[in-house]
Write a protein that holds these residues in place. Structure first.
Motif, PDB file in Angstrom:
ATOM      1  N   LYS A  27       0.827  -1.214   0.000  1.00 24.79           N
ATOM      2  CA  LYS A  27       0.000   0.000   0.000  1.00 24.79           C
ATOM      3  C   LYS A  27       0.862   1.265   0.000  1.00 24.79           C
ATOM      4  CE  LYS A  27      -4.115  -2.080   1.791  1.00 24.79           C
ATOM      5  NZ  LYS A  27      -4.933  -2.445   2.888  1.00 24.79           N
ATOM      6  N   GLN A  28       2.000   1.238   0.679  1.00 25.18           N
ATOM      7  CA  GLN A  28       2.921   2.372   0.639  1.00 25.18           C
ATOM      8  C   GLN A  28       3.482   2.547  -0.777  1.00 25.18           C
ATOM      9  OE1 GLN A  28       3.922   4.639   2.940  1.00 25.18           O
ATOM     10  NE2 GLN A  28       2.517   3.846   4.469  1.00 25.18           N
ATOM     11  N   SER A  35      -4.264   6.266  -9.791  1.00 20.68           N
ATOM     12  CA  SER A  35      -5.388   5.416  -9.398  1.00 20.68           C
ATOM     13  C   SER A  35      -5.658   4.277 -10.376  1.00 20.68           C
ATOM     14  CB  SER A  35      -6.646   6.261  -9.227  1.00 20.68           C
ATOM     15  OG  SER A  35      -6.982   6.860 -10.464  1.00 20.68           O
ATOM     16  N   THR A  36      -5.110   4.333 -11.605  1.00 21.17           N
ATOM     17  CA  THR A  36      -5.352   3.250 -12.557  1.00 21.17           C
ATOM     18  C   THR A  36      -4.651   1.959 -12.128  1.00 21.17           C
ATOM     19  OG1 THR A  36      -3.494   3.945 -13.932  1.00 21.17           O
ATOM     20  CG2 THR A  36      -5.677   4.793 -14.515  1.00 21.17           C
ATOM     21  N   THR A  40      -4.405  -3.423  -9.794  1.00 20.70           N
ATOM     22  CA  THR A  40      -3.226  -4.284  -9.845  1.00 20.70           C
ATOM     23  C   THR A  40      -2.666  -4.516  -8.453  1.00 20.70           C
ATOM     24  OG1 THR A  40      -2.691  -3.400 -12.018  1.00 20.70           O
ATOM     25  CG2 THR A  40      -0.929  -4.539 -10.850  1.00 20.70           C
ATOM     26  N   PHE A  41      -2.527  -3.462  -7.686  1.00 20.52           N
ATOM     27  CA  PHE A  41      -1.973  -3.597  -6.338  1.00 20.52           C
ATOM     28  C   PHE A  41      -2.918  -4.366  -5.418  1.00 20.52           C
ATOM     29  CE2 PHE A  41       0.682  -0.086  -7.830  1.00 20.52           C
ATOM     30  CZ  PHE A  41       1.927  -0.590  -7.489  1.00 20.52           C
ATOM     31  N   ARG A  42      -4.218  -4.216  -5.617  1.00 18.65           N
ATOM     32  CA  ARG A  42      -5.178  -4.987  -4.830  1.00 18.65           C
ATOM     33  C   ARG A  42      -5.024  -6.479  -5.133  1.00 18.65           C
ATOM     34  NH1 ARG A  42     -10.368  -3.086  -6.300  1.00 18.65           N
ATOM     35  NH2 ARG A  42      -9.795  -1.219  -5.183  1.00 18.65           N
ATOM     36  N   LEU A  43      -4.819  -6.808  -6.401  1.00 17.13           N
ATOM     37  CA  LEU A  43      -4.611  -8.204  -6.795  1.00 17.13           C
ATOM     38  C   LEU A  43      -3.339  -8.766  -6.158  1.00 17.13           C
ATOM     39  CD1 LEU A  43      -5.356 -10.631  -8.679  1.00 17.13           C
ATOM     40  CD2 LEU A  43      -3.801  -9.577 -10.318  1.00 17.13           C
ATOM     41  N   ILE A  44      -2.265  -8.006  -6.201  1.00 16.60           N
ATOM     42  CA  ILE A  44      -0.997  -8.444  -5.608  1.00 16.60           C
ATOM     43  C   ILE A  44      -1.155  -8.627  -4.102  1.00 16.60           C
ATOM     44  CG2 ILE A  44       1.381  -7.739  -5.133  1.00 16.60           C
ATOM     45  CD1 ILE A  44       1.319  -6.328  -7.894  1.00 16.60           C
ATOM     46  N   GLY A  96      -1.914  -7.192 -18.670  1.00 12.52           N
ATOM     47  CA  GLY A  96      -2.659  -6.053 -18.137  1.00 12.52           C
ATOM     48  C   GLY A  96      -1.893  -5.326 -17.057  1.00 12.52           C
ATOM     49  N   VAL A  97      -1.221  -6.075 -16.197  1.00 13.63           N
ATOM     50  CA  VAL A  97      -0.391  -5.452 -15.160  1.00 13.63           C
ATOM     51  C   VAL A  97       0.740  -4.649 -15.811  1.00 13.63           C
ATOM     52  CG1 VAL A  97       1.228  -5.936 -13.277  1.00 13.63           C
ATOM     53  CG2 VAL A  97      -0.952  -7.146 -13.384  1.00 13.63           C
TER      54      VAL A  97
END
Length: 158
Positions: A27-28, A35-36, A40-44, A96-97
């Motif tokens: 998250k950091q 924001s796009t 991706t970060f939520r998936l990771i 996509g990532v």
């Protein structure tokens, strides 16, 4: 026997705490991107949490005396079969990532790829949506990375 329960609980707790620390670090790191990249970060984040908790459960069961070799081997074969069956979906997800991180194509670009051309109206982790002449095309992300893509300046496209 009590010592085995304490060790199993300790292993599970360490894996859980490690997943929280890694989640906070992700998250950091996410704050450096726009924001796009949020999806991706939520998936990771969700993936690392599930993997660490699964590893913690397997290690805790091992500490309790269960034979986890057959479980791990079975899950390895299942993972291989699922990976093979979902190779196209996984390929599009990884592409996509990469598209989200490297941004070779942006919303509003007029592009031509795989005999389809139009304005990019949506980007997500599976496909890019372009609105062409009388049709909407969904282009899988893997095609964007593996084929020639022409990005035409908006002023030339009109």
């Amino acid at each position: 026997m009590t010592n085995q329960f304490i060790q199993a609980f300790f292993v599970l707790a360490v894996c859980f705490i490690a997943s929280l620390i890694i989640d906070r670090a992700i998250k950091q790191f996410q704050r450096r991107f726009d924001s796009t990249a949020l999806e991706t970060f939520r998936l990771i984040s969700n993936s690392q949490r599930a993997i660490l908790l699964f590893v913690g459960i397997v290690l805790a069961l091992s500490k309790l005396g269960f034979d986890v070799a057959a479980l791990v081997a079975g899950l390895g074969l299942t993972g291989f079969a699922l990976g093979f069956a979902l190779k196209d979906a996984i390929s599009n997800l990884v592409a996509g990532v990469m598209i989200v991180l490297y941004k070779p194509v942006k919303l509003g670009n007029y592009i031509e790829v795989s005999n389809s051309k139009g304005i990019v109206v949506d980007l997500n982790l599976r496909y890019i949506t372009i609105k062409g002449e009388g049709a909407i095309h969904l282009i899988p992300n893997s095609l964007i990375l593996s084929n020639k893509v022409s990005i035409i300046e908006q002023k030339d496209a009109s």
